[in-house]
Scaffold this motif. Structure first.
Motif, short mmCIF file in Angstrom:
data_model
loop_
_atom_site.label_atom_id
_atom_site.label_comp_id
_atom_site.label_asym_id
_atom_site.label_seq_id
_atom_site.Cartn_x
_atom_site.Cartn_y
_atom_site.Cartn_z
N LEU A 121 -70.10 6.60 -8.55
CA LEU A 121 -70.85 7.88 -8.66
C LEU A 121 -69.90 8.94 -8.27
O LEU A 121 -69.18 8.97 -7.26
CB LEU A 121 -72.14 7.64 -7.47
N PRO A 122 -70.32 10.08 -8.89
CA PRO A 122 -69.33 11.19 -8.59
C PRO A 122 -69.64 11.65 -7.17
O PRO A 122 -70.67 11.59 -6.86
CB PRO A 122 -69.78 12.24 -9.98
N ALA A 123 -69.03 12.88 -6.75
CA ALA A 123 -69.07 13.46 -5.39
C ALA A 123 -70.64 13.88 -5.32
O ALA A 123 -71.19 14.58 -6.40
CB ALA A 123 -68.09 14.64 -5.37
N ASN A 124 -71.24 13.78 -4.20
CA ASN A 124 -72.59 14.18 -3.76
C ASN A 124 -73.57 13.39 -4.38
O ASN A 124 -74.62 13.63 -4.19
CB ASN A 124 -72.64 15.58 -4.05
N GLU A 125 -73.31 12.48 -5.17
CA GLU A 125 -74.11 11.63 -5.96
C GLU A 125 -74.38 10.26 -5.09
O GLU A 125 -73.37 9.62 -4.87
CB GLU A 125 -73.74 11.00 -7.33
N ILE A 126 -75.70 9.99 -4.74
CA ILE A 126 -75.91 8.73 -3.68
C ILE A 126 -76.94 7.76 -4.34
O ILE A 126 -77.33 6.85 -3.78
CB ILE A 126 -76.46 9.52 -2.29
N GLU A 186 -70.90 5.31 -4.06
CA GLU A 186 -71.38 6.51 -4.06
C GLU A 186 -70.35 7.77 -3.67
O GLU A 186 -69.42 7.45 -3.07
CB GLU A 186 -72.61 6.70 -3.23
N SER A 187 -70.55 8.84 -4.23
CA SER A 187 -69.94 9.98 -3.85
C SER A 187 -68.40 9.91 -3.88
O SER A 187 -67.77 10.09 -2.71
CB SER A 187 -70.27 10.47 -2.55
N VAL A 188 -67.64 9.58 -5.06
CA VAL A 188 -66.33 9.28 -5.22
C VAL A 188 -65.78 10.42 -5.70
O VAL A 188 -65.98 10.87 -7.10
CB VAL A 188 -66.09 8.00 -5.94
#
Length: 298
Positions: free
Chosen positions: A187-192, A216-218
């Protein structure tokens, strides 16, 4: 909104049961199936046992029982008949209602017994698409209308994730049968919101591929680090709310810049992909509207 609700309006009952408020009022008047509390201004309010009873009645009604007959059952008999239905193979057509009952009562045992009954007839894939996805969508609507609390949503989501993990672990013990690509899921940054990504991990494993699940949030830097360990990679990026509409094209452009000399591919999925400029996509950068569409390309 984060407090667990114990008192419900008639609109809440309508949202949870699917029975129109007008019908609920008629059932109360004609058959005395519920006895609502009343405010000083005569507004109906319902406690958790009343909600439980209505959900049970709804399940029986959907199963072919007439409301006039249900109203004559002793109160203790209604959950007994529901439990009999839940243990039958026909439970699949009523599973979403039963899972909602489990959610409202924080009842893990009811969740597990309903799931096990479904599994006696259906594959895990069928349960996910036919029951869990509609349930998740319905829960999202219930949360947005403040019918349920965040605690309810977290409770049921965790149990669904638990089932995904159990089934995924069984596949992870097997050696991959395909070596043309390694799939790295993140999951991209800030995606949970990772439930969909977790299920995709299960699906890709069923096709015999090796997967690396980052969660999440990578940030992009981490993606670059892991790319050094494998030759041929297909990155799967699940975008539910992040990057947002204003940033999603910049995000894809940044990936294309950072991986301009790489043979790796990026597959994008989730609600935000509809905002990606088609000009940014191509053979190595593809978007998918659904999990099923993505799996067709495996």
């Amino acid at each position: 909104m984060n407090n667990v609700k114990s008192v419900f309006s008639i609109k809440d009952l309508e949202n949870l049961s699917g029975i129109k408020a007008h019908t609920i009022r008629i059932w109360e008047k004609r058959y005395n199936i519920l006895e609502p509390m009343r405010t000083d201004t005569n507004i109906r309010l319902y406690d958790l046992p009343s909600l439980q009873k209505l959900l049970n009645i709804t399940l029986l009604h959907n199963h072919g029982y007439k409301i006039s007959k249900i109203s004559r059952f002793p109160s203790e008999r209604i959950p007994e008949i529901v439990n009999e239905i839940v243990t039958q193979k026909s439970v699949k057509s009523h599973a979403i209602t039963t899972f909602k009952m489990a959610m409202m009562n924080f009842d893990q045992s009811l969740f597990f017994s309903t799931y096990d009954a479904l599994l006696s007839e259906k594959s895990f894939r069928e349960i996910f698409f036919e029951v869990f996805i509609p349930l998740i969508h319905e829960i999202g609507s219930l949360w947005q209308t403040d019918t349920i609390s965040a605690a309810h949503e977290h409770f049921i989501s965790y149990l669904i994730k638990q089932k995904i993990l159990v089934n995924t672990e069984k596949l992870q013990t097997q050696e991959p049968t395909k070596n043309d690509s390694v799939f790295i899921l993140y999951l991209p940054a800030n995606e949970i919101h990772e439930l969909g990504l977790m299920y995709l991990n299960y699906e890709i494993l069923t096709y015999g591929y090796k997967t690396i699940y980052l969660g999440e949030s990578v940030p992009i830097d981490c993606i670059k680090d892991v790319s050094n360990h494998f030759d041929k990679i297909t990155f799967v990026c699940y975008m539910t709310v992040e990057p947002n509409i204003e940033e999603v094209n910049n995000y894809v452009s940044q990936l294309k810049s950072e991986f301009s000399e790489s043979e790796n591919s990026f597959w994008f999925i989730g609600r935000m992909v509809e905002n990606i400029d088609p000009k940014l996509l191509g053979p190595k950068y593809q978007s998918f509207q659904s999990i099923l569409e993505l799996t067709y390309n495996l």
